[in-house]
Design an enzyme around this catalytic site. Structure first.
Site, short mmCIF file in Angstrom:
data_model
loop_
_atom_site.label_atom_id
_atom_site.label_comp_id
_atom_site.label_asym_id
_atom_site.label_seq_id
_atom_site.Cartn_x
_atom_site.Cartn_y
_atom_site.Cartn_z
N ALA A 60 28.70 -13.87 18.85
CA ALA A 60 28.25 -13.30 19.88
C ALA A 60 28.81 -13.87 21.23
CB ALA A 60 26.55 -13.48 19.96
N GLY A 75 26.35 -12.23 25.62
CA GLY A 75 25.14 -13.27 26.21
C GLY A 75 23.69 -12.82 25.56
N GLU A 87 25.45 -5.56 31.63
CA GLU A 87 25.95 -5.00 30.41
C GLU A 87 25.35 -3.64 30.51
OE1 GLU A 87 25.31 -7.26 26.84
OE2 GLU A 87 26.93 -8.75 27.24
N HIS A 103 29.41 -1.23 17.72
CA HIS A 103 30.10 -1.47 18.77
C HIS A 103 31.04 -0.71 19.49
CE1 HIS A 103 31.15 -4.30 22.04
NE2 HIS A 103 29.99 -4.86 22.09
N ARG A 150 25.52 2.30 24.11
CA ARG A 150 26.17 1.74 23.10
C ARG A 150 26.65 3.08 22.22
NH1 ARG A 150 25.44 -4.09 20.85
NH2 ARG A 150 26.37 -4.85 22.99
N HIS A 164 28.16 -3.11 13.92
CA HIS A 164 27.94 -4.45 14.76
C HIS A 164 26.80 -4.93 14.56
CE1 HIS A 164 28.32 -7.17 18.18
NE2 HIS A 164 27.09 -6.46 18.86
N ARG A 170 19.73 -0.36 19.70
CA ARG A 170 19.54 -1.65 20.51
C ARG A 170 20.13 -1.68 21.80
NH1 ARG A 170 22.08 -6.42 20.75
NH2 ARG A 170 23.75 -6.05 19.22
C1 SIN Z 1 28.75 -7.94 23.17
O1 SIN Z 1 29.18 -8.98 23.71
O2 SIN Z 1 29.28 -6.92 23.75
C2 SIN Z 1 27.90 -7.86 22.09
C3 SIN Z 1 26.51 -8.19 22.56
C4 SIN Z 1 25.29 -7.51 21.81
O3 SIN Z 1 25.62 -7.01 20.61
O4 SIN Z 1 24.52 -7.51 22.44
#
Ligand code: SIN
Length: 526
Positions: free
Chosen positions: A45, A48, A112, A227, A273, A334, A369
């Site tokens: 990961a 974070g 993010e 992802h 996402r 992912h 998620r």
């Molecule tokens: C990422 O660092 O893009 C993945 C983090 C996640 O899956 O929540």
């Protein structure tokens, strides 16, 4: 008499955290892992862990973002627990020694996708999972917690009202039964069942299949999150390019060099996402290109290299300097949103079996998620499981809005060979990927049933051979995806291209025994 300590299956954030907290509460846990203690999805990961610890943030805002990301299917009570308890669980990590990054003495918070505030704590720049995993693992070793590597949970059963776990070395030797010790599944997800994944290869969802085989209900398995940005290089395994890079200002460009996300969603690169993955998929299909391009050249070089040391080091192996070069990226499997159904204290529908982290389904993520809520889920629901281990109460997961049964037919009891496993991985990728079709899903179910007939035990009481539980999990994903006749979040079907109000429910799957295998004909004595 001292209560028997739990068997904790898996050594990612959820497993290690439950073990440490169980130990603090006076229990004697045993961690078992099919690989090495350090190998788990947690270690990889990058971005974070989300928690509302910033001055302009609040658990309510974090909750609102989690609800929005989950497309109408988030269990609000689960998400409220997640977001309210997040700051306390972060404090636990700090107490255990996790070195979160700081700026001027304050915790550094990244941004993010789909978060309305910068609220992502990180460590070692983009090595958050590694830092957490190493800290918790070293602590577990220091605490003398028993950890058995290359050890698998082969079967769960009940005898005289007690849960019985059959453990063995991964070579099948050293078979041992534990009776009455609670079992905590923290086995992670099933991303490794896909041909292309950001996960390590051990993530084959076997814990989910094993629990289902033992009679536990599973839910929401149709929601497999892709992802948007994993490093693409023909012939090389995919490698995560954290979305924190987009949080710092990187943009995505198609093969023609155009920035395309603004035409798909007003939040562009910071859209949820599922939206970003579908947009990339569409651009790739339109152009026929195998990837799109992550353009981080607008981020100052010093900042890029300081904030993303793992990624910049990785790219250097391919001769790429992201302050100058665009990065080839494509989506990959992912995160497994669904899993073993649990209530908010980790009780599965099987007495004595708990689950937490990615292998569990509490409903907290809905249909998609929110970024960086996954490490957090391992902590928040892991803490609740640890408390149950000390003071058990009865509990059971809530009944899903719809339940379908999966027939378990006896098979030939053969080991899963490489070619069948590759068939499983490719059918999941091709037919249960970012965009699904009705015929594709039906074909996937047929293919997986055929593989299943090969690897399922000949007698229901036989211990399945390695690989059978992974194939079972793949079947469960396929069945769930075929059953949900709508598009929502991470589950997108061309034959049912919109969300349907009647499907704003969770989908559970339960086991149904099939007819016995035909008995071989007796040869006449000559
Ligand atoms: C990422 O660092 O893009 C993945 C983090 C996640 O899956 O929540």
């Amino acid at each position: 008499m001292a209560r028997p300590g739990p068997i904790i299956v898996g050594s990612g954030i959820a497993g290690l955290y439950v073990a440490l907290r169980a130990r603090e509460l006076g229990l004697r846990p045993t961690i078992i892992t099919k690989s090495r203690l350090e190998e788990s999805n947690t270690r990889y990961a990058q971005g974070g862990i989300a928690a509302a610890v910033g001055g302009d943030d609040s658990p309510e805002l974090h909750l609102a973002d989690t609800l929005r990301s989950g497309n109408g299917l988030v269990d609000r009570r689960a998400a409220r627990l997640l977001t309210d308890e997040a700051p306390r669980r972060i404090a636990d990590l700090v107490r255990f020694g996790v070195p979160f990054d700081t700026v001027d003495g304050e915790v550094a918070l990244g941004r993010e996708a789909a978060h309305s505030r910068p609220r992502i704590l990180h460590a070692g720049g983009d090595a958050t999972g590694l830092q957490i995993e190493e800290t918790l693992r070293h602590r577990a070793v220091d605490e003398g917690i028993e950890a058995r590597e290359r050890t698998v949970l082969r079967r769960l059963a009940h005898r005289s009202g007690e849960i019985v776990a059959t453990l063995a070395h991964d070579d099948g030797t050293g078979v041992e039964e534990t009776v009455g010790r609670p079992v905590v599944l923290a086995t992670g997800g099933a991303g490794g069942l896909y041909q292309y994944s950001s996960n390590p290869s051990i993530t084959t969802g076997e814990g989910i299949g094993l629990a289902f085989r033992a009679g536990a209900r599973v839910t929401d398995l149709e929601f497999v999150q892709f992802h948007p940005t994993t490093f693409y290089h023909e012939g090389a395994p995919r490698y995560l390019m954290t979305e924190a890079i987009r949080g710092e200002g990187a943009v995505l460009r198609n093969d023609a060099g155009e920035r395309f996300l603004p035409k798909y969603d007003p939040a562009a690169e910071l859209a949820a996402r599922d939206v970003v993955s579908r947009a990339i998929d569409q651009e790739m299909r339109r152009s026929g290109a195998a990837c799109v391009w992550l353009d981080a050249t607008a981020i100052p070089r010093d900042r890029l290299y300081a904030r993303f040391p793992t990624i910049t080091r990785f790219l250097a192996r391919y001769g790429l300097d992201p302050s100058r070069d665009r990065i080839p990226v494509a989506p990959a499997a992912h995160y497994t949103v669904g899993g073993v159904s649990t209530d908010f204290d980790g009780h599965s529908s099987l007495a004595g079996l708990y689950a937490c982290g990615e292998s569990a389904a509490t409903g907290v993520h809905g249909a998609n998620r929110l970024a960086s809520n996954s490490l957090l889920e391992g902590l928040v629901f892991g803490e609740r499981v640890a408390r149950q281990l000390l003071h058990p109460t009865s509990g059971t997961p809530s009944t899903p809005g719809r339940e379908a049964s999966v027939v378990m037919r006896p098979g030939r009891g053969k080991p899963l060979d490489d070619s069948s496993f590759n068939e499983v991985r490719s059918v999941l990728w091709e037919e249960i990927g970012i965009v699904r079709t009705g015929p594709g899903l039906r074909a996937a179910v047929r293919t997986l049933e055929a593989v299943s007939a090969h690897v399922e035990p000949a007698e229901p009481t036989d211990v399945p051979l390695p690989g059978a539980n992974a194939v079972l999990t793949a079947r469960l994903i396929a069945t769930a995806a075929l059953t949900r006749t709508e598009s929502r979040g991470a589950h997108w079907r061309t034959d049912h291209p919109r969300p349907v109000a009647a499907w704003r429910i969770h989908l559970g799957l339960v086991r149904r025994p099939g007819p016995p295998a035909p008995r071989p004909r007796r040869q006449p004595l000559s």
